[in-house]
Write a protein that holds these residues in place. Sequence first.
Motif, PDB file in Angstrom:
ATOM      1  N   THR A   1      -7.837  -3.816   7.067  1.00 21.06           N
ATOM      2  CA  THR A   1      -7.936  -5.222   7.440  1.00 21.06           C
ATOM      3  C   THR A   1      -6.914  -5.994   6.606  1.00 21.06           C
ATOM      4  N   TYR A   2      -6.732  -7.257   6.927  1.00 17.29           N
ATOM      5  CA  TYR A   2      -5.778  -8.071   6.170  1.00 17.29           C
ATOM      6  C   TYR A   2      -6.151  -8.132   4.688  1.00 17.29           C
ATOM      7  N   ASN A   3      -7.430  -8.434   4.395  1.00 16.34           N
ATOM      8  CA  ASN A   3      -7.874  -8.558   2.999  1.00 16.34           C
ATOM      9  C   ASN A   3      -7.795  -7.224   2.256  1.00 16.34           C
ATOM     10  N   GLN A   4      -8.148  -6.159   2.936  1.00 18.29           N
ATOM     11  CA  GLN A   4      -8.072  -4.833   2.335  1.00 18.29           C
ATOM     12  C   GLN A   4      -6.607  -4.485   2.029  1.00 18.29           C
ATOM     13  N   SER A   5      -5.726  -4.775   2.952  1.00 18.32           N
ATOM     14  CA  SER A   5      -4.301  -4.520   2.756  1.00 18.32           C
ATOM     15  C   SER A   5      -3.762  -5.304   1.561  1.00 18.32           C
ATOM     16  N   GLN A   6      -4.175  -6.552   1.437  1.00 22.62           N
ATOM     17  CA  GLN A   6      -3.716  -7.380   0.309  1.00 22.62           C
ATOM     18  C   GLN A   6      -4.203  -6.818  -1.023  1.00 22.62           C
ATOM     19  N   ALA A   7      -5.451  -6.339  -1.052  1.00 19.34           N
ATOM     20  CA  ALA A   7      -5.992  -5.739  -2.281  1.00 19.34           C
ATOM     21  C   ALA A   7      -5.202  -4.472  -2.635  1.00 19.34           C
ATOM     22  N   TYR A   8      -4.910  -3.651  -1.633  1.00 21.87           N
ATOM     23  CA  TYR A   8      -4.143  -2.429  -1.870  1.00 21.87           C
ATOM     24  C   TYR A   8      -2.730  -2.767  -2.364  1.00 21.87           C
ATOM     25  N   LEU A   9      -2.123  -3.784  -1.774  1.00 22.29           N
ATOM     26  CA  LEU A   9      -0.776  -4.175  -2.213  1.00 22.29           C
ATOM     27  C   LEU A   9      -0.795  -4.690  -3.656  1.00 22.29           C
TER      28      LEU A   9
ATOM     29  N   GLY B   1     -19.067   0.154  -4.938  1.00 24.07           N
ATOM     30  CA  GLY B   1     -20.105  -0.773  -4.520  1.00 24.07           C
ATOM     31  C   GLY B   1     -19.936  -2.183  -5.052  1.00 24.07           C
ATOM     32  N   THR B   2     -18.888  -2.446  -5.831  1.00 24.52           N
ATOM     33  CA  THR B   2     -18.646  -3.792  -6.350  1.00 24.52           C
ATOM     34  C   THR B   2     -18.432  -4.743  -5.173  1.00 24.52           C
ATOM     35  N   LYS B   3     -19.153  -5.884  -5.213  1.00 27.83           N
ATOM     36  CA  LYS B   3     -19.070  -6.862  -4.129  1.00 27.83           C
ATOM     37  C   LYS B   3     -17.644  -7.407  -4.001  1.00 27.83           C
ATOM     38  N   GLY B   4     -17.136  -7.443  -2.769  1.00 25.38           N
ATOM     39  CA  GLY B   4     -15.794  -7.967  -2.490  1.00 25.38           C
ATOM     40  C   GLY B   4     -14.678  -6.967  -2.745  1.00 25.38           C
ATOM     41  N   ALA B   5     -15.025  -5.747  -3.178  1.00 21.85           N
ATOM     42  CA  ALA B   5     -14.008  -4.713  -3.427  1.00 21.85           C
ATOM     43  C   ALA B   5     -13.997  -3.727  -2.264  1.00 21.85           C
ATOM     44  N   PHE B   6     -12.936  -2.972  -2.175  1.00 16.98           N
ATOM     45  CA  PHE B   6     -12.747  -2.058  -1.057  1.00 16.98           C
ATOM     46  C   PHE B   6     -12.655  -0.613  -1.554  1.00 16.98           C
ATOM     47  N   PRO B   7     -13.197   0.320  -0.758  1.00 19.87           N
ATOM     48  CA  PRO B   7     -13.034   1.730  -1.142  1.00 19.87           C
ATOM     49  C   PRO B   7     -11.556   2.109  -1.042  1.00 19.87           C
ATOM     50  N   GLY B   8     -11.178   3.171  -1.723  1.00 23.68           N
ATOM     51  CA  GLY B   8      -9.796   3.627  -1.681  1.00 23.68           C
ATOM     52  C   GLY B   8      -9.381   4.042  -0.280  1.00 23.68           C
TER      53      GLY B   8
ATOM     54  N   GLY C   1     -12.615   7.779  -6.282  1.00 20.72           N
ATOM     55  CA  GLY C   1     -14.012   7.366  -6.200  1.00 20.72           C
ATOM     56  C   GLY C   1     -14.246   5.913  -6.561  1.00 20.72           C
ATOM     57  N   LYS C   2     -13.260   5.254  -7.146  1.00 23.22           N
ATOM     58  CA  LYS C   2     -13.426   3.847  -7.510  1.00 23.22           C
ATOM     59  C   LYS C   2     -12.990   2.946  -6.359  1.00 23.22           C
ATOM     60  N   PHE C   3     -13.443   1.697  -6.419  1.00 21.45           N
ATOM     61  CA  PHE C   3     -13.053   0.695  -5.436  1.00 21.45           C
ATOM     62  C   PHE C   3     -11.910  -0.139  -6.011  1.00 21.45           C
ATOM     63  N   ILE C   4     -11.292  -0.936  -5.142  1.00 25.44           N
ATOM     64  CA  ILE C   4     -10.184  -1.799  -5.551  1.00 25.44           C
ATOM     65  C   ILE C   4     -10.558  -3.238  -5.223  1.00 25.44           C
ATOM     66  N   ASP C   5     -10.551  -4.100  -6.258  1.00 24.42           N
ATOM     67  CA  ASP C   5     -10.910  -5.501  -6.015  1.00 24.42           C
ATOM     68  C   ASP C   5      -9.693  -6.270  -5.488  1.00 24.42           C
ATOM     69  N   THR C   6      -9.907  -7.549  -5.199  1.00 21.16           N
ATOM     70  CA  THR C   6      -8.836  -8.360  -4.596  1.00 21.16           C
ATOM     71  C   THR C   6      -7.654  -8.582  -5.532  1.00 21.16           C
ATOM     72  N   GLN C   7      -7.845  -8.343  -6.824  1.00 23.32           N
ATOM     73  CA  GLN C   7      -6.753  -8.471  -7.800  1.00 23.32           C
ATOM     74  C   GLN C   7      -5.973  -7.164  -7.954  1.00 23.32           C
TER      75      GLN C   7
ATOM     76  N   ILE D   1       2.378   6.819  -1.715  1.00 25.16           N
ATOM     77  CA  ILE D   1       1.660   6.085  -2.754  1.00 25.16           C
ATOM     78  C   ILE D   1       0.165   6.206  -2.455  1.00 25.16           C
ATOM     79  N   PRO D   2      -0.572   6.969  -3.273  1.00 26.61           N
ATOM     80  CA  PRO D   2      -2.022   7.039  -3.073  1.00 26.61           C
ATOM     81  C   PRO D   2      -2.695   5.786  -3.621  1.00 26.61           C
ATOM     82  N   VAL D   3      -3.700   5.301  -2.913  1.00 30.34           N
ATOM     83  CA  VAL D   3      -4.423   4.095  -3.337  1.00 30.34           C
ATOM     84  C   VAL D   3      -5.912   4.403  -3.312  1.00 30.34           C
ATOM     85  N   PRO D   4      -6.555   4.579  -4.455  1.00 25.86           N
ATOM     86  CA  PRO D   4      -5.973   4.677  -5.790  1.00 25.86           C
ATOM     87  C   PRO D   4      -5.408   6.070  -6.030  1.00 25.86           C
ATOM     88  N   GLY D   5      -4.737   6.236  -7.162  1.00 28.06           N
ATOM     89  CA  GLY D   5      -4.197   7.527  -7.545  1.00 28.06           C
ATOM     90  C   GLY D   5      -5.319   8.467  -7.963  1.00 28.06           C
TER      91      GLY D   5
END
Length: 137
Positions: free
Chosen positions: A106-114, A76-83, A63-69, A54-58
């Motif tokens: 990290t825990y928060n990054q893992s939760q965002a990816y999940l 560069g979005t605040k609180g988001a994580f690179p792929g 090039g996009k980030f993934i937010d906590t949702q 499973i690629p995160v993101p696909g």
Amino acid sequence: MEKSDIPTANANETGGAISPRRQILALGAVGVSAALTIRPAFAQTAVSVMNCQIPVPGPGGAGKFIDTQGKLVPPGTKGAFPGALRPFTGEEVKRAFRGQTLPGTTYNQSQAYLQYIRRLQAGQSGFTCFASITTSR
């Protein structure tokens, strides 16, 4: 040679049809071969679920980030994580759903990816793998 002298495939020694005992033995043999055929298929399915990716993101979100949702947001979005640097295997994601963090996160990054993975839909890269994980035993 008379017709009665020719042996038939379905006759037993007394001239009748196949005995019930022989029918049961034949059915048992068929059942065993079916079980031996199906079990490796289940094992192969389990192995493929563990090794699917499973690629995160696909590729569509490269090039996009993934937010906590779990949504894709501009870099560069605040609180988001690179792929993630690499796709995660089905087994890694399965363990993460049970409480572990995804490898190298990290825990928060893992939760965002999940959250991102939970939001996958048919047609997106990794969806089939995710569906296999959530529907397997």
